[in-house]
Scaffold this active site. Structure first.
Site, PDB file in Angstrom:
ATOM      1  N   GLU A  65       1.029  -1.316  -0.052  1.00 60.65           N
ATOM      2  CA  GLU A  65      -0.002   0.090  -0.064  1.00 60.65           C
ATOM      3  C   GLU A  65       0.697   1.281   0.062  1.00 60.65           C
ATOM      4  O   GLU A  65       2.146   1.214   0.559  1.00 60.65           O
ATOM      5  CB  GLU A  65      -0.878   0.053   1.484  1.00 60.65           C
ATOM      6  CG  GLU A  65      -1.605   1.316   1.189  1.00 60.65           C
ATOM      7  CD  GLU A  65      -2.931   1.175   2.406  1.00 60.65           C
ATOM      8  OE1 GLU A  65      -2.822  -0.010   3.122  1.00 60.65           O
ATOM      9  OE2 GLU A  65      -3.752   2.002   2.349  1.00 60.65           O
ATOM     10  N   ASN A 212     -12.370  -0.964  -1.110  1.00 58.98           N
ATOM     11  CA  ASN A 212     -11.537  -1.659  -0.078  1.00 58.98           C
ATOM     12  C   ASN A 212     -12.261  -1.459   1.220  1.00 58.98           C
ATOM     13  O   ASN A 212     -12.519  -0.119   1.395  1.00 58.98           O
ATOM     14  CB  ASN A 212     -10.248  -1.158  -0.087  1.00 58.98           C
ATOM     15  CG  ASN A 212      -9.400  -1.787   1.337  1.00 58.98           C
ATOM     16  OD1 ASN A 212      -9.173  -2.836   1.684  1.00 58.98           O
ATOM     17  ND2 ASN A 212      -9.207  -0.867   2.166  1.00 58.98           N
ATOM     18  N   GLU A 213     -12.605  -2.309   2.223  1.00 60.71           N
ATOM     19  CA  GLU A 213     -13.417  -1.749   3.592  1.00 60.71           C
ATOM     20  C   GLU A 213     -14.302  -0.821   3.239  1.00 60.71           C
ATOM     21  O   GLU A 213     -14.274   0.465   3.817  1.00 60.71           O
ATOM     22  CB  GLU A 213     -12.079  -1.423   4.373  1.00 60.71           C
ATOM     23  CG  GLU A 213     -11.306  -2.378   4.733  1.00 60.71           C
ATOM     24  CD  GLU A 213     -10.538  -2.185   5.986  1.00 60.71           C
ATOM     25  OE1 GLU A 213     -10.178  -1.072   6.718  1.00 60.71           O
ATOM     26  OE2 GLU A 213      -9.809  -3.281   6.421  1.00 60.71           O
ATOM     27  N   TYR A 279      -7.196  -9.164  11.552  1.00 59.67           N
ATOM     28  CA  TYR A 279      -5.787  -8.803  11.999  1.00 59.67           C
ATOM     29  C   TYR A 279      -5.582  -9.443  13.429  1.00 59.67           C
ATOM     30  O   TYR A 279      -6.582  -9.471  14.205  1.00 59.67           O
ATOM     31  CB  TYR A 279      -5.479  -7.252  11.988  1.00 59.67           C
ATOM     32  CG  TYR A 279      -5.204  -6.473  10.895  1.00 59.67           C
ATOM     33  CD1 TYR A 279      -3.840  -6.669  10.302  1.00 59.67           C
ATOM     34  CD2 TYR A 279      -6.159  -5.782   9.930  1.00 59.67           C
ATOM     35  CE1 TYR A 279      -3.361  -6.041   9.092  1.00 59.67           C
ATOM     36  CE2 TYR A 279      -5.747  -5.391   8.748  1.00 59.67           C
ATOM     37  CZ  TYR A 279      -4.478  -5.544   8.463  1.00 59.67           C
ATOM     38  OH  TYR A 279      -4.217  -5.114   7.161  1.00 59.67           O
ATOM     39  N   GLU A 335      -6.280  -9.137   3.765  1.00 66.40           N
ATOM     40  CA  GLU A 335      -5.443  -8.240   4.707  1.00 66.40           C
ATOM     41  C   GLU A 335      -5.392  -9.213   6.005  1.00 66.40           C
ATOM     42  O   GLU A 335      -6.501  -9.317   6.603  1.00 66.40           O
ATOM     43  CB  GLU A 335      -5.818  -6.991   5.132  1.00 66.40           C
ATOM     44  CG  GLU A 335      -5.812  -5.959   4.031  1.00 66.40           C
ATOM     45  CD  GLU A 335      -6.137  -4.660   4.281  1.00 66.40           C
ATOM     46  OE1 GLU A 335      -6.013  -4.335   5.468  1.00 66.40           O
ATOM     47  OE2 GLU A 335      -6.509  -3.842   3.194  1.00 66.40           O
ATOM     48  N   GLN A 384       1.987  -5.946   5.621  1.00 67.82           N
ATOM     49  CA  GLN A 384       2.179  -5.797   4.151  1.00 67.82           C
ATOM     50  C   GLN A 384       3.801  -5.879   3.874  1.00 67.82           C
ATOM     51  O   GLN A 384       4.433  -6.251   4.782  1.00 67.82           O
ATOM     52  CB  GLN A 384       2.135  -4.402   3.955  1.00 67.82           C
ATOM     53  CG  GLN A 384       0.692  -3.823   4.307  1.00 67.82           C
ATOM     54  CD  GLN A 384       0.258  -2.309   3.804  1.00 67.82           C
ATOM     55  OE1 GLN A 384       1.102  -1.783   3.164  1.00 67.82           O
ATOM     56  NE2 GLN A 384      -0.776  -1.871   4.217  1.00 67.82           N
TER      57      GLN A 384
HETATM   58  O1  AHR Z   1      -2.982  -2.476   6.257  1.00 71.46           O
HETATM   59  C1  AHR Z   1      -3.339  -1.329   6.877  1.00 71.46           C
HETATM   60  C2  AHR Z   1      -4.907  -0.864   6.580  1.00 71.46           C
HETATM   61  O2  AHR Z   1      -5.719  -1.977   7.377  1.00 71.46           O
HETATM   62  C3  AHR Z   1      -5.443  -0.956   5.282  1.00 71.46           C
HETATM   63  O3  AHR Z   1      -5.110   0.310   4.604  1.00 71.46           O
HETATM   64  C4  AHR Z   1      -6.917  -0.963   5.531  1.00 71.46           C
HETATM   65  O4  AHR Z   1      -7.456  -1.747   4.529  1.00 71.46           O
HETATM   66  C5  AHR Z   1      -6.928  -1.802   6.755  1.00 71.46           C
HETATM   67  O5  AHR Z   1      -7.789  -1.134   7.674  1.00 71.46           O
END
Ligand code: AHR
Length: 541
Positions: A65, A212-213, A279, A335, A384
Site C-alpha cells: 500500500e 476496499n473496506e 488482524y 489483509e 504488508q
Molecule cells: O493494512 C493497513 C490498513 O488496514 C489498510 O489500509 C486497511 O484496509 C486496513 O484497515
C-alpha cells in the site's frame, strides 16, 4: 516441569483492583498452563492417499500500500537514488522478494485505494501532481510510483498483480477506464494513452478488487448500499482482448457476518470472490502493545487470537455455503497479520513495526489454517510486504541503505513448497493449552501446542510443517505416513533463544533458518523432536 510465567501478579499489577473473578480466572489459566507444559508425545497420521485440494499459491500473496515507507523507500527509491536500484526498484528488496517467489501482489491499498486517482500516476514523472495521503499520516507523495511502475514490477517478479479499485471517492468511469488502460490491446482511447506513455502491449491482469473496506475507510457504507454499488461498478469493468477478470467484492472485517450475508444475497455469483480482513490485534484504539517488548502471557494470547481466524473463516464460509454450495465464490483474506504499536521514533501513521519470532509463529499458524480451507480460501495477502505492519522486509528509515529479512520472511521462504501442493488431511493428537482470552473470548482460548500441516508436492514428495508453540517444552511426535514409504527426510528449523528475538540492522541474522537433523524415518513412520518455540519444515522423499 516448569510453570510458564503468566502470572497472577502480572494480572494484579495490570488490573489495579482485580475482582475475585479476575483472580480466579487468572489462577485457572495459570494452572491450565502449568499442567499443559508436561507434554506427552504427539501422534499424527497423514493420509497421503486422500489429498484432493490444491493449496492455491495465492495464499502466499503479499500486499503493498502507499503507506509509510512500503512503496517509497521500500520497493521504490527512484532511478537517481544512491541506494542500488534496478530502474528505480530497490535492488536488495527486489532480490529478496524474487527469492520468495511471491505469487500475487495487491496494490495500491488498503484505505489508500479509495482515494487514489490512477491518472495522477501515469505519464512523465515531472508532470504528475503531488497528493496528500490522508489516511496515513498526511504524507505528501509525488505519484512517481504509479500503474506502470507497479505492473512492470509484477512482471519482473513474475507475480500476478491484484488491483484494488477506487469505489469510495472515484467514479464508475474512472475505474472502467483504468481497466481499459491496463488490459485493452485494441484501438481504444485508453490503450492509445498507454502506448503514448511507453507501454505497447497490455499487461495481464486477473484480480480486480472493487473497493476496499467499504464499511469503513472505503466509504462508510451499509452492506446493502455497497452491494448495489458493486453490481454497478463491476458491469463496466469490461474484459478486453481475452482478459478474464476475477472480480473481488470488498468484504467483511473479522466478525461482521452480516456483511457477508448481505453480499451473498444481493451480489451472489456476480462476484468471483469476496474479501475478509482479520488482524491479530488487541483492539482498535489505545496501545496495541510493543512488537518486541512483551511477556509470555502476551505471546500466548497472540497465538490464541491468531488461531481464532479459523473460526472466523468457518463462519463466513458457512454463510457462503448457503448460497454457493459448489464453492465457486472465493473467500480472499486479502489483509491479515499482526498489528503492534509503531516503533518509537518513527513517523506517526506509518505503521512501521519490528517483527519478532512471535510474528513468525503468527505467520506459520495462519498459513497452516489457510491450507486447511483451500476449498474456500482462494487467496490471502499478508499486510504488508515492506516496512508496514507484519512485513517480510524492513529497510532502515534513516536511508542508510540497510535492509533486514524478518522472521516472518523466513517462514514464508521455508513454506514455499506448500504453494500449489495438494493438501493432505491429518489425524492429530497433542496436548493443548488454555491461553488468556479477551473481550470476545472471556474464558480464554484453548490451543494445541503443536500446530501442523502437510501436503504432497508436484514431485511426489511430502512437505510437513510443525510449529511448537510451547515456550519451554520440546515436543516429540510420531507421524504415520499412511500409504507413503519415504527414503529420505530433510528439514529446516527457525528458532530463537528468546521469543522476543528479532533481526535489526546491527544484528540482521539473530533469527534465521538452520538445518534440522532431529527427524528420523523408519519405513512409513517419521519421528521428530521439535524444540520449544520452533518452527520446523520437513521434506520427505
Ligand atoms: O493494512 C493497513 C490498513 O488496514 C489498510 O489500509 C486497511 O484496509 C486496513 O484497515
Amino acid at each position: 516441569y516448569s510453570t510458564q510465567k503468566i502470572p497472577l501478579l502480572t494480572y494484579i499489577k495490570k488490573n489495579k483492583n482485580p475482582s475475585n473473578k479476575t483472580i480466579l480466572t487468572s489462577l485457572t489459566l495459570t494452572a491450565a498452563m502449568a499442567t499443559s507444559v508436561m507434554a506427552d508425545n504427539a501422534t499424527a497420521t497423514i493420509h497421503v492417499g486422500q489429498g484432493q485440494q490444491k493449496i492455491y499459491k495465492e495464499i502466499y500473496g503479499q500486499f503493498a500500500e502507499h503507506l509509510g515507507s512500503c512503496i517509497y523507500g521500500g520497493l521504490w527509491v527512484g532511478e537517481n537514488s544512491q541506494i542500488p536500484n534496478i530502474n528505480g526498484y530497490r535492488k536488495d528488496v527486489f532480490d529478496a522478494l524474487k527469492a520468495l517467489q511471491i505469487p500475487v501482489l495487491r496494490w495500491p491499498g488498503g484505505c489508500f485505494a479509495d482515494e487514489y486517482h490512477w491518472m495522477d500516476g501515469i505519464g512523465p514523472k515531472e508532470n504528475r501532481p503531488k497528493m496528500q495521503n490522508n489516511n496515513w499520516g498526511g504524507t505528501i507523495e509525488d505519484n512517481s510510483f504509479g500503474t506502470h511502475e507497479f505492473l512492470n514490477l509484477c512482471e519482473m517478479l513474475g507475480c500476478e498483480p491484484y488491483i484494488s479499485g477506487n469505489v469510495g471517492s472515484g467514479t464508475v468511469e474512472e475505474l472502467a477506464k483504468w481497466v481499459e488502460y491496463m488490459t485493452s490491446d485494441g484501438d481504444t482511447p485508453m490503450a492509445k494513452l498507454r502506448r503514448q506513455n511507453g507501454r505497447e502491449k497490455a499487461w495481464k491482469i486477473k484480480f480486480l478488487g472493487v473497493g476496499n473496506e467499504s464499511w469503513g475507510c472505503g466509504g462508510n457504507m451499509r452492506p446493502e448500499y455497497y452491494a448495489d454499488l458493486y453490481r454497478r461498478y463491476s458491469v463496466y469493468c469490461r474484459e478486453y482482448d481475452g482478459t478474464k477478470l476475477y472480480k473481488i467484492a470488498s468484504g467483511a472485517s473479522d466478525y461482521d457476518y452480516n456483511w457477508t450475508k448481505v453480499l451473498m444475497n444481493n451480489v451472489g455469483h456476480r462476484m468471483n470472490g469476496v474479501s475478509l480482513h482479520y488482524y491479530t490485534v488487541t483492539g482498535w484504539s489505545g496501545s496495541k502493545g510493543s512488537a518486541i517488548k512483551f511477556n509470555d502471557d502476551d505471546y500466548y494470547w497472540t497465538m490464541g487470537k491468531c488461531l481464532e481466524i479459523e473460526d472466523v473463516i468457518n463462519k463466513h464460509a458457512a454463510i457462503m455455503d448457503q448460497k454457493d454450495p459448489k464453492k465457486q465464490i472465493g473467500l480472499l483474506v486479502d489483509e491479515w497479520g499482526t498489528w503492534w504499536d509503531e516503533e518509537p521514533g518513527t513517523i506517526a501513521g506509518h505503521l512501521y513495526q519490528q517483527n519478532s519470532m512471535r510474528d513468525a509463529f503468527v505467520a506459520a499458524l495462519s498459513l497452516n489454517v489457510f491450507h486447511r480451507h483451500t476449498d474456500r480460501v482462494r487467496m490471502a495477502n499478508i499486510a504488508q510486504v515492506v516496512n508496514v505492519l507484519q512485513s517480510m522486509i524492513l529497510t532502515d528509515q534513516k536511508g542508510t541503505g540497510h535492509m533486514v529479512l524478518t522472521p516472518t520472511y523466513h517462514v514464508f521462504e521455508m513454506y514455499k513448497g506448500f504453494q500449489e501442493a495438494t493438501y493432505l488431511p491429518m489425524d492429530f493428537k497433542c496436548d493443548s493449552i488454555t491461553v488468556r482470552g479477551d473481550k470476545r473470548a472471556k474464558e480464554g482460548r484453548k490451543i494445541a501446542m503443536l500446530n501442523t500441516s502437510a501436503a504432497k508436492q508436484t514431485d511426489g514428495s511430502i512437505i510437513i510443517s510443525l510449529a511448537n508453540i510451547s515456550l519451554d517444552k520440546a515436543q516429540k511426535i510420531d507421524i504415520n505416513l499412511d500409504g507413503f514409504t519415504g527414503k529420505t527426510v530433510t528439514g529446516r528449523i527457525l528458532t530463537c533463544k528468546n521469543i522476543t528475538d528479532y533481526n535489526d540492522f546491527e544484528k540482521p541474522e539473530t533469527v534465521k533458518p538452520a538445518d534440522f537433523k532431529n527427524a528420523k524415518l523408519k519405513k512409513n513412520v517419521l519421528t521428530a523432536e521439535i524444540p520449544a518455540k520452533s518452527i520446523v519444515v520437513l521434506n520427505i522423499k
